[in-house]
Structures are given as structure tokens and as C-alpha cells.
Design a protein around this motif. Structure first.
Motif, short mmCIF file in Angstrom:
data_model
loop_
_atom_site.label_atom_id
_atom_site.label_comp_id
_atom_site.label_asym_id
_atom_site.label_seq_id
_atom_site.Cartn_x
_atom_site.Cartn_y
_atom_site.Cartn_z
N LYS A 23 -3.29 -15.65 1.73
CA LYS A 23 -2.77 -16.98 2.00
C LYS A 23 -3.17 -18.00 0.92
O LYS A 23 -2.41 -18.91 0.62
N ASP A 28 2.57 -1.80 10.59
CA ASP A 28 2.88 -2.85 9.61
C ASP A 28 1.66 -3.72 9.34
O ASP A 28 0.88 -4.01 10.24
N THR A 29 1.50 -4.14 8.06
CA THR A 29 0.37 -4.99 7.73
C THR A 29 0.72 -6.47 7.84
O THR A 29 -0.13 -7.33 7.81
N PRO A 36 5.79 -4.87 2.18
CA PRO A 36 5.68 -6.07 3.01
C PRO A 36 6.82 -7.05 2.71
O PRO A 36 7.08 -7.37 1.55
N THR A 37 7.48 -7.54 3.77
CA THR A 37 8.66 -8.39 3.60
C THR A 37 8.37 -9.65 2.80
O THR A 37 9.18 -10.09 2.00
N TRP A 38 7.18 -10.22 3.02
CA TRP A 38 6.91 -11.52 2.38
C TRP A 38 6.87 -11.42 0.86
O TRP A 38 7.11 -12.41 0.17
N TYR A 89 10.01 -12.55 -0.84
CA TYR A 89 10.44 -13.94 -0.81
C TYR A 89 9.48 -14.91 -1.48
O TYR A 89 9.88 -15.96 -1.94
N LEU A 90 8.19 -14.57 -1.54
CA LEU A 90 7.23 -15.53 -2.08
C LEU A 90 7.05 -15.45 -3.59
O LEU A 90 6.64 -16.41 -4.23
N TYR A 148 -0.67 -18.45 -2.71
CA TYR A 148 0.66 -18.09 -2.24
C TYR A 148 1.73 -18.26 -3.31
O TYR A 148 2.85 -17.84 -3.13
N LYS A 150 0.85 -1.21 0.00
CA LYS A 150 0.00 0.00 0.00
C LYS A 150 0.88 1.25 0.00
O LYS A 150 2.03 1.20 0.42
N GLY A 162 7.53 -2.76 6.20
CA GLY A 162 6.55 -1.69 6.41
C GLY A 162 5.35 -1.97 5.54
O GLY A 162 5.39 -2.88 4.71
N CYS A 163 4.25 -1.19 5.71
CA CYS A 163 3.04 -1.53 4.95
C CYS A 163 3.22 -1.27 3.45
O CYS A 163 2.61 -1.92 2.62
N GLU A 199 -2.43 -6.37 1.62
CA GLU A 199 -2.34 -5.97 3.01
C GLU A 199 -1.60 -7.07 3.76
O GLU A 199 -0.44 -7.32 3.49
N SER A 200 -2.27 -7.76 4.65
CA SER A 200 -1.56 -8.77 5.42
C SER A 200 -1.38 -10.03 4.59
O SER A 200 -2.09 -10.28 3.62
N PHE A 201 -0.42 -10.82 5.00
CA PHE A 201 -0.18 -12.08 4.33
C PHE A 201 -1.38 -13.01 4.48
O PHE A 201 -1.75 -13.73 3.55
N GLU A 202 -2.00 -12.97 5.67
CA GLU A 202 -3.17 -13.81 5.97
C GLU A 202 -4.21 -13.72 4.87
O GLU A 202 -4.77 -14.71 4.43
#
Lengths: 243, 505
Positions: free
Chosen positions: A129, B304-305, A160-162, A165-166, A132, A105, A156-157, A123-126
Motif C-alpha cells: 500500500k 488469492d492474495t 494479482p488484478t491490481w 491497473y496500478l 502505490y 507469485k 489469482g495469486c 502478495e496482497s495489495f495491503e
């Protein structure tokens, strides 16, 4: 700093036993006067050495950065700041990953609507999911160090770190002016920027990335795409008129 | 009490592992013997000299400041260890400030209990584990599996050996002893849902299959456990270095992130780690830097999200504080690069399993007796003292000196035979005249015996020595005698030359 209070508290008995062991061990250290003096000097001046290779011009740094990363199987493109979208379209057209591009974002390029690319703000990884096995993701580096061709990314938003890597294909944006020579300069830059925007430093994660994911665990043969991205693409942009 | 339980448990798992790999050999010598006769192992080990050794030499040569950086790294670690109490407290405060928890674990059992407690509280079912040597040291994976958690090693090398229920054979390349043939069998056996006739030939085929299998684990893991290459006292940060990116997935996807590390990983500041990072990858794999180096500080921040909601660091002692106050304190500088393993002629020929503990090679021969006691007592003897390990160690640890000191310790006492023969030898070596006389008598006999192999094998100790080597032919005269004789010849020749020249004039 965070409103989630962990439920598991460390045990005081273990803590005091641990520290007592260390304290007792320190008492046992018997050293000669000479060694003591040497240690004292080390204590005062242990940081006297600074890694300072010969200073390079921005173009030389960029050449080094590009050479190293290319040798690590990363792809590097240059463009003006206002052409990032076109560059992305051009790159994705060549790749077999389709037009979806995952992005944080409040990202740097504001996910343009009139693009051939389908920008998906996550937003969130969740919430992501289910699918993926992402094809392409875009994040932004706050600095890079030319000494080993290394990108520096904050969590940070907007980043996002993921995503780093994904994705099968990871695309990173880098402002040419934030290209440093050494790790120390890059960290100093991160610290300064965090200070300016009133954010704590370091953030939850700082990722130093120096190529696509790899492994040599099968008979010491280098193979790309172990768990992380198989491809790393870096778009270096400049705001000036001359590239 | 807790320590005893731990030792029992470790011994059990190790016995189990030993049985699978070297026919339940209990001493280093027996395991070494088995390793030398294992053709597949020898084939797998043959890549080490050309791989790691050559690449390290190149990488070091490409960085002119390498030795200055190494000096600085030694200063940093010495300074930290000299002030460890202050840095421990600073680290604890910093971890708490960033919203994390620091758990002190004096003994391995404490560390296991802490991790178990966190997993129980979080009602965890699936745990994704990154590579951690401290975890291996305390038998973490086996412990968690026994507790009923599905625990998956995500580093490809660690995954390969988890499938075989083996110990890592190298601290940075745990599966270096395996060939593709081994791996193919394990994959066909374990990944049953995949087509039986799928192609498994190139290294890429194996990597793709493992990626596919493990990705699902990352996604669904409740807890991620990683090790730490360094811990920063100033900021409460843990640092991991990987090439695969598995550690990063372990610490960014699951809701709880647990770091298991030991006290000597501490360094004062972020800037200090840059010095160590420049040495680590170059010494380890010969890369200028590993693909991913990640600094993790606390749980995710409010804005953080994504990221873990909880961040725990479990700090293990397990004998390290004892080392701190002993003559082995220098060993605590070790950054686990594995250069000493790669360059060790003993390691190159035997691989890691012969050492019988998770820390093999020269560094392991110093560490293991400290961490595992009795079962590693013969490791300080697993060295020819050639000294290459001292030369390649980026932290300048005098490994052979430390091994020599360990050989004197009661725990690692030599056998009676070794003791008496060493005593006799030292008495002889101190008396040059007696030594020369003895040699004059012994050498011709040995030389004759050497021509008849069966006769030579009757000499005490020689038969065992000859098992994997041939004794070079022994000269009839000692070097000293030969030298003296030659000097005489030379001087007589010199005299004749001088005479001739004199005549010429």
C-alpha cells in the motif's frame, strides 16, 4: 468457497416483496396467441445465432491483433519463450521507469535471479500500500481475441488484478498459441483450463484489456493514462523455433 | 412511506441542482429555453455530432454482422425478460454459491438502506465509487455524503460534475456539457494543496491532476461501489465496462465490493454477454470494444492474495417490474449505450440538463416518467419524433412509439390548449373537403401575415415557436392545389406535343 462469512444478510421481507412484484407483473402480461408462439420459439431457439466470422490462420489472427492494438497505442513484441527475460531487459532499458518489475507469485518466468531486472514478487495489495505509484508490472494473459485486439487475464495469486491497473507501464505475457479469434473461443479456453486444474470458473475477476487506460471526458479529446496504465506492452512468445 | 421519503429527498437534491444549472426552471420548456441561450453549453455540445455520431457510423460499418448481432441481442433480452423469475432465482443461487450476497431492493430507499447498513457494519470512512446510472437514479452519492461518508466519484466525468454538484448530462459522458474553462476553475478551487500557478491547459494536464488526486482515494477507500452493465444469471457475475480503469480499481482494492444494479441487467450466460458487448461500445463511443471489460464473480478466493473479502450485489426494482407487465416492457431491453442521445436533434441542441432527470434524451423520456413520476411528466413531449433514435438503437426499442404511448397517459396529459387544438386538428384532418376549404381560406391570410412578423406573432402559439427559430414563409397555395394545377398544365402540354408529333407524321 471462501471462509469469510459476510456479516450482512439480505432481508427476507425485501426479497419476497421484490419477487412478488415481478410475479404480479408477469401475470399482467397479456399477449396475443401469435406473440405467445413467437416467444415460445424464442425461448427454445434464442441462442441459435452464433457469431462466426470467417476462420483465420494463426498468422492472420496475429496480424489483426497487432494492427488493432497498435492503433490503440499498445506496443507489441515477439520472441521465443526462452528469450522473455532478454526481451524484458531490452524493453525496460528503453523506458524511463527503472529496473523494478512487480510480478505475482509462482509466475510464468520464475523471476530469474541473474537478470538486470529487479523482480519483486508481490502478495496482497495491503502489503504494498505504501508505494502505490508502481512503475512497471508484469502479468500473464490466458488468452486473447483478435477480433478487437483484446487480452484475457484471470485473477489469482500468480496474477494479482491490481497489478493490471496500478502500474504506469503494464507488461503482459501472451503465448502465441492462445491467440483466439473471438471472445467465445477465449472464454471456452479459460473454462477448459480451469477444469483441467480443478479451479472454479469464472475466478473472482476476468479482465478483458484492449489497450492502455484512456478517457475522453475533457471536451471529448482522447487522453491516455486516466487511472490505469499509460503504457501497455505485450510480449507474444512462441515455444517453436520459428517465429 | 419509505417511498415518500425517497421522493422528497430526490426532489430536494434535484431542486438544489436545478437551481445551480438552469435558474430553478421547473418545466422542460423553461430549462430548454435556458439551455439554448447558454453560449458555453452550446459550445460544449457542438462536438457531439462530429464525435459520437461519426465514430459510431464507422464502427458499425466495420462489423458486417452488426444487424444479425442486434437481432440476437433482442432475442436474448426478450427471452430473459420473459423468464425473469427463473433467472432471478438462478442468479441468486449463483451469487451465493460464489460466496457473495444478493440483496433485493424493491424501492430506492431499500437500496440506500442496504448500502448504508453494509457501510456502517464495515465502519467505512472513505467510499470510492465507479460510474453507475442506477446509483444516480437513487441519489446514492448525496445519500452517502449526508450520512457522513466521504464519497468520491472516480470516473473522471462523474468527478468533474461532483465538484460542481451537478447531475450528469449524458449517460456515458456525464461531463460532456463542460468546457476546459469550467474545469480549470473547479480544479483551482478544489485542489488547494497544489501550486496555484500550475499549468492547466491541455486535456492531458487535467487528466494527470485528477489521476494524482484520485489515486490516493482508491488506495485508502474502505468500500468500492460499482454499477453493472450486465449480470450473468448462470454464474452470478457482474460485468463493468470502462475506458479509464477506475471501476476496476474500485472493485479490486477495497476490502468490500458493492454492486448496485437493476433487474433488467440480467442475461442468461457468459456467451450471451459477448453478443451484447459487441454492440455496446460500437453504439456508445464508436470503439470496437471499451478498454476494460471486467467480469467479477464473488469475493476473492481462498488461494488469492488480493481482492475484496466481501461481495454484495444490490438489485433494484424501482418501477421496473411495473414496466415488465405493461406496454413499455420493451424499454427494459435498453443497455444504456447512449446512441439515442447522441443522435437526437433535441438532445444535441439542449444537452442533458434540460431534461431535469439523470436519464436524458429519448431513452430518458421513456424511462424517467416511470422512475420519477410527476417531475418527469413533460419529457415524452421532448421529441420531434424524427425517429433517428429508433434507427440507431442496437436493442431495436421503438422509442418514439413508446413516447407517443406515454403522451396518452394521465400523468403526462397535455395542457387544455394542446388538447383542444389537437382535437380540432384531428376533426379537420378527417374531413378532406372541409380541410381543403379551410386551407384555401387560411393560407393566403397566413402568407400575408408571415411577411409582417408582428402580425404573425399574434397567431396563437407562433410567438413561442419563433423564439429560437424562424417560421418558413408560407406558400399562398397548398401543395395539393399546386399539384393539381401543375398536372393540368402538364396534360395540356402533353396534348400539344401529341398533336405536333401527329402533324410531323
Amino acid at each position: 468457497m471462501t471462509n469469510i462469512t459476510p456479516q450482512i444478510k439480505p432481508k427476507e421481507s425485501r426479497r419476497s416483496k421484490f419477487l412478488k412484484n415481478v410475479k404480479e407483473a408477469k401475470k399482467k402480461v397479456t399477449i396475443s396467441k401469435e406473440q405467445k408462439l413467437k416467444l415460445k420459439q424464442q425461448k427454445e431457439a434464442y441462442q441459435e445465432f452464433k457469431y462466426q466470422p470467417e476462420e483465420k490462420t494463426l498468422e492472420d489472427k496475429f496480424a489483426q491483433f497487432k494492427e488493432i492494438l497498435t492503433s490503440q497505442s499498445a506496443e507489441i513484441y515477439e520472441c521465443y519463450e526462452n528469450q522473455i527475460n532478454e526481451k524484458l531487459e531490452e524493453i525496460l532499458k528503453e523506458k524511463p521507469y527503472g529496473q523494478d518489475l512487480l510480478i505475482g507469485k509462482n509466475n510464468k518466468i520464475n523471476s530469474p535471479k541473474n537478470s538486470a531486472i529487479n523482480f519483486i514478487e508481490v502478495e496482497s495489495f495491503e502489503k504494498n500500500k505504501e508505494n502505490y505509484n508502481l512503475n512497471c508490472a508484469l502479468t500473464t494473459a490466458f488468452a486473447a481475441a483478435s477480433e478487437t485486439g483484446t487480452l484475457f487475464l484471470n485473477s489469482g495469486c500468480e496474477n494479482p488484478t491490481w497489478l493490471n491497473y496500478l502500474a504506469t507501464c503494464h507488461i503482459v505475457l501472451l503465448d502465441k498459441n492462445s491467440l483466439c479469434q473471438t471472445y467465445e473461443e477465449a472464454f471456452a479456453k479459460g473454462k477448459k483450463e480451469a477444469g483441467l486444474s480443478n479451479k472454479p470458473f469464472p475466478p473472482r475477476s476476468i479482465n478483458m484489456i484492449s489497450g492502455p487506460s484512456r478517457t475522453a471526458d475533457i471536451e471529448q479529446t482522447l487522453t491516455l493514462g486516466a487511472h490505469g496504465p499509460i503504457e501497455l506492452i505485450i510480449i507474444v512468445y512462441t515455444s517453436e523455433r520459428e517465429v | 412511506m419509505s417511498n415518500q421519503t425517497f421522493e422528497k429527498q430526490v426532489n430536494q437534491t434535484l431542486l438544489l441542482k436545478d437551481a445551480s444549472l438552469s435558474k430553478s426552471a421547473s418545466s422542460f420548456n423553461e430549462r430548454a429555453h435556458a439551455a439554448l441561450l447558454d453560449d458555453k453549453l452550446q459550445q460544449a455540445l457542438s462536438v457531439i455530432p462530429s464525435g459520437f455520431v461519426g465514430k459510431r457510423t464507422k464502427a458499425k460499418a466495420a462489423l458486417p454482422e452488426f444487424s444479425e448481432l442486434s437481432d440476437q441481442a433482442v432475442r436474448i433480452k426478450n427471452h430473459t425478460l420473459a423468464n425473469i423469475e427463473a433467472y432471478l432465482e438462478q442468479f441468486e443461487a449463483a451469487v451465493q454459491r460464489s460466496g457473495g450476497q444478493l440483496h433485493f431492493a424493491p424501492e430506492p430507499q431499500d437500496a440506500l438502506d442496504i448500502i448504508d447498513e453494509i457501510c456502517t457494519t464495515k465502519d467505512a470512512k472513505l467510499i470510492a465509487k465507479g460510474k453507475t446510472m442506477v446509483g444516480e437514479e437513487i441519489g446514492l452519492t448525496h445519500f452517502l455524503e449526508d450520512k457522513g461518508y466521504e464519497t468520491v466519484e472516480t470516473d473522471l466525468g462523474e468527478y468533474l460534475i461532483q465538484l460542481r454538484d451537478e447531475m450528469p448530462s449524458h449517460i456515458i459522458a456525464p461531463a460532456v456539457h463542460l468546457t476546459r474553462e469550467n474545469i480549470r476553475k473547479d480544479f483551482l478551487k478544489t485542489h488547494k494543496n497544489l501550486a496555484k500557478d500550475r499549468k492547466l491547459e491541455t486535456p492531458g494536464d487535467f487528466v494527470q491532476e485528477a489521476r494524482h488526486i484520485l489515486r490516493e482515494k482508491f488506495i485508502n477507500a474502505d468500500i468500492g461501489i460499482t454499477g453493472a452493465n450486465f449480470l450473468i444469471a448462470e454464474t452470478g457475475t457482474s460485468i463493468i465496462v470502462t475506458n479509464e480503469g477506475n471501476g476496476d480499481l474500485c472493485q479490486s482494492l477495497p476490502k468490500t465490493h458493492i454492486v448496485i444494479a437493476s433487474l433488467e441487467k440480467l442475461v442468461p450466460t457468459l456467451e450471451d454477454t459477448t453478443v451484447l458487448l459487441r454492440l455496446l461500445a460500437r453504439s456508445a463511443t464508436g470503439q470496437s470494444i471499451s478498454t476494460y471489460t471486467t467480469f467479477a464473480t464473488g469475493p476473492k478466493r481462498e488461494e488469492d492474495t488480493s481482492g475484496p473479502e466481501e461481495f454484495h450485489i444490490v438489485l433494484l426494482d424501482n418501477g421496473r417490474s411495473k414496466m415488465l407487465g405493461s406496454e413499455f416492457a420493451e424499454m427494459l431491453r435498453c443497455i444504456r449505450c447512449g446512441a439515442c442521445l447522441n443522435h437526437c436533434p433535441v438532445y444535441q441542441n439542449l444537452g442533458g440538463h434540460a431534461y431535469g432527470t439523470v436519464y436524458p434524451g429519448p431513452m430518458g423520456s421513456v424511462l424517467s416518467p416511470h422512475y420519477f413520476g410527476e417531475r418527469a411528466k413533460d419529457l415524452p413531449f421532448a421529441s420531434s419524433f424524427c425517429g433517428r433514435c429508433n434507427e440507431v438503437c442496437p436493442m431495436q426499442i421503438p422509442l418514439t412509439k413508446l413516447m407517443r404511448k406515454l403522451r396518452e397517459k394521465p400523468l403526462t396529459k397535455r395542457t387544455l390548449f394542446a388538447k383542444t387544438s389537437m382535437f380540432a386538428w384531428s376533426q379537420l384532418a378527417k374531413r378532406p373537403r372541409l380541410y381543403n376549404l379551410t386551407m384555401k381560406a387560411v393560407l393566403p391570410c397566413l402568407s400575408i401575415a408571415a411577411e409582417q412578423n408582428w402580425l404573425m406573432n399574434k397567431v396563437p402559439g407562433v410567438k413561442a415557436w419563433q423564439k429560437h427559430r424562424t417560421l418558413p414563409t408560407i406558400a399562398k397555395t397548398s401543395f395539393q392545389d399546386a399539384w393539381n394545377l401543375n398536372c393540368k398544365k402538364d396534360s395540356s402540354q402533353e396534348n400539344t406535343r401529341v398533336k405536333k408529333e401527329g402533324q410531323g407524321k
